[in-house]
Design an enzyme around this catalytic site. Structure first.
Site, PDB file in Angstrom:
ATOM      1  N   GLU A 115      -2.484   5.406   2.320  1.00 18.47           N
ATOM      2  CA  GLU A 115      -2.516   6.591   1.479  1.00 18.47           C
ATOM      3  C   GLU A 115      -2.451   6.192   0.006  1.00 18.47           C
ATOM      4  O   GLU A 115      -1.482   5.561  -0.420  1.00 18.47           O
ATOM      5  CB  GLU A 115      -1.325   7.505   1.769  1.00 18.47           C
ATOM      6  CG  GLU A 115      -1.332   8.175   3.119  1.00 18.47           C
ATOM      7  CD  GLU A 115      -0.099   9.055   3.310  1.00 18.47           C
ATOM      8  OE1 GLU A 115      -0.266  10.220   3.674  1.00 18.47           O
ATOM      9  OE2 GLU A 115       1.028   8.570   3.093  1.00 18.47           O
ATOM     10  N   CYS A 116      -3.448   6.553  -0.771  1.00 16.34           N
ATOM     11  CA  CYS A 116      -3.467   6.375  -2.222  1.00 16.34           C
ATOM     12  C   CYS A 116      -3.212   4.913  -2.604  1.00 16.34           C
ATOM     13  O   CYS A 116      -4.157   4.130  -2.655  1.00 16.34           O
ATOM     14  CB  CYS A 116      -2.472   7.318  -2.889  1.00 16.34           C
ATOM     15  SG  CYS A 116      -2.793   7.545  -4.654  1.00 16.34           S
ATOM     16  N   GLY A 117      -1.976   4.520  -2.864  1.00 20.44           N
ATOM     17  CA  GLY A 117      -1.704   3.119  -3.141  1.00 20.44           C
ATOM     18  C   GLY A 117      -2.135   2.223  -1.998  1.00 20.44           C
ATOM     19  O   GLY A 117      -2.589   1.092  -2.209  1.00 20.44           O
TER      20      GLY A 117
END
Length: 464
Positions: free
Chosen positions: A327-329
């Site tokens: 997720e994202c990072g």
């Protein structure tokens, strides 16, 4: 469990400090405090946990649905739940006011009193009357004056309040009550925690008896608590029956990967054996049946990540079909490269065909809704999934990159799609909550990969 919402008239009035002060004041009376946060934020809850030593609950009707939000509240424990609001009380379609109304909790309004006295009372009265005019069933119970001096200043605020508004105390104007900020908001709670001395100074001005008198247990609470207890007993029995088949999920947990909802950690521990590893500290990927890479700050630790053996192992295991969800990072770490704001480019895992570049301004900030283009690791084909995005990075995918989702709301990766996918690896800019059902599907996929099947696990979580 009794509860109260600490809301602000706007962003920047000192809600987080006020919330921590209320928690500290309650703790000093021997009460057990359960912190919580309205909205999808990860950073404010880290300050709650640093101050109370208890994981903060995330309460967001978009991510969880109203019933899921109530379940998440009921899974907390303590004498009083202190819920920090987001932005101003009425701001946004999933505002703090909507959360307080859905949970049937009273509101303590934080007003910046640094340049006002009687006007603080006028502001609070306007916020109380606005609820009725807007058709909201909302109790704005009173005022907590932020950045207010004692003596004449405090007396003027208290005396100006009408009878229907309670004075809950004040937060003094102290420089050590300001929490440092960076590009995604405040610094994390373990990086810049308020000292015990500072919190005590803030708590000294809180009227604890007034807070306790205002806090109440919602009428729906007992029924939801009983329902959740029954569900937990059923799940625990099922887990005990097939404990040998529980898959192992490796979760990255270090300074680069730290944005995890408390409910996500709880869910993964119920459905799987969880092992953590710290890529920035040089940990290699442990033996596992699947991997979860949360969001965080990979851009601040890009060199350490690039040198980590975990990223090379991830690439090898991904090619073998290991289920990996970032997720994202996590998406950033799974990409080909990451370029920092200083212009330094570092190789990442190279699993997902995209190059990621940090920008000076945020690229997306919103609740999102996605529709699965095909069978995805966290969502069936054609179904929709709700989440949240907030990132300063920009991903440039290859021409032949495959996307798992069409964007109904939000920006995603390119404005139209989110969820780069390769092998059984998925990377999204969206953060999702267990109440969406996404982690049920992820753990089922991991269980299949590991040889132990948990398909058919029934969930009462919200489906959109």
């Amino acid at each position: 469990m009794n509860g109260v919402v600490i809301a602000g008239v706007a962003s920047g009035v000192g809600k987080t400090v006020a919330t921590l002060a209320v928690c500290r004041a309650l703790q000093r009376t021997g009460r057990v405090v359960q912190p919580a946060k309205a909205g999808p934020d990860f950073i404010d809850p880290s300050h709650h946990e640093a101050a109370t030593w208890r994981a903060s609950r995330t309460l967001d009707p978009w991510l969880e649905g109203e019933s899921g939000m109530r379940r998440n509240y009921a899974r907390g424990s303590g004498d009083v739940c202190v819920v920090e609001g987001m932005m101003g009380l009425y701001d946004g379609e999933t505002s703090t006011a909507r959360v307080a109304e859905a949970l049937s909790l009273p509101v303590v309004l934080v007003v910046d009193a640094s340049a006002g006295m009687e006007s603080v009372a006028a502001t609070a009265l306007g916020f109380r009357e606005y609820a009725a005019r807007s058709g909201l069933d909302l109790d704005v119970a009173g005022v907590l004056a932020s950045r207010a001096h004692g003596g004449r200043h405090e007396d003027g605020i208290r005396e100006a309040l009408p009878d229907e508004l309670t004075y809950f105390g004040r937060i003094p104007p102290r420089e050590d009550l300001e929490i440092p900020e960076r590009h995604l908001g405040l610094e994390m709670g373990d990086e810049s925690p308020l000292s015990t001395e500072t919190l005590d100074a803030a708590a000294d001005g809180i009227d604890v008896d007034a807070i306790v008198d205002a806090a109440r247990e919602p009428e729906w609470f007992a029924a939801v608590e009983d329902e959740d207890d029954a569900s937990a007993r059923t799940t625990d029995a099922a887990d005990a029956a097939d404990a040998d088949d529980r898959p192992t999920v490796a979760v990255a947990a270090d300074d680069a990967f730290r944005f995890v909802y408390a409910a996500t950690r709880e869910f993964l521990r119920k459905r799987a054996e969880v092992v953590t590893f710290a890529p920035t500290a040089g940990d290699d990927l442990p033996d596992c049946d699947g991997v979860y890479l949360p969001g965080g700050y990979p851009e601040l630790h890009a060199a350490e990540l690039s040198a980590s053996p975990a990223l090379s192992t991830l690439a090898d295991r991904a090619a073998d079909g290991l289920p990996i969800f970032g997720e994202c990072g996590g998406l950033m770490a799974l990409a080909e490269s990451l370029t920092t704001v200083d212009g330094e480019t570092h190789e990442m895992a190279g699993i997902l065909p995209a190059d990621v570049t940090m920008r000076d301004r945020y690229q997306a900030l919103d609740h999102v809704e996605l529709r699965a283009r095909t069978e995805a690791l966290i969502c069936p084909e054609g179904r929709t999934l709700r989440g949240h995005e907030f990132h300063y990075s920009e991903a440039d995918p290859a021409i032949d990159a495959r996307f798992a989702f069409d964007v109904i709301r939000g920006k995603g990766i390119d404005g139209e799609h989110d969820g780069l996918t390769e092998h059984r690896t998925l990377g999204t800019y969206a953060h999702v909550h267990p109440e969406s059902g996404a982690f049920d599907r992820f753990v089922d996929a991991v269980a299949e990969s590991g040889g132990g099947s948990r398909n058919g696990h029934d969930s009462s979580r919200a489906q959109h």
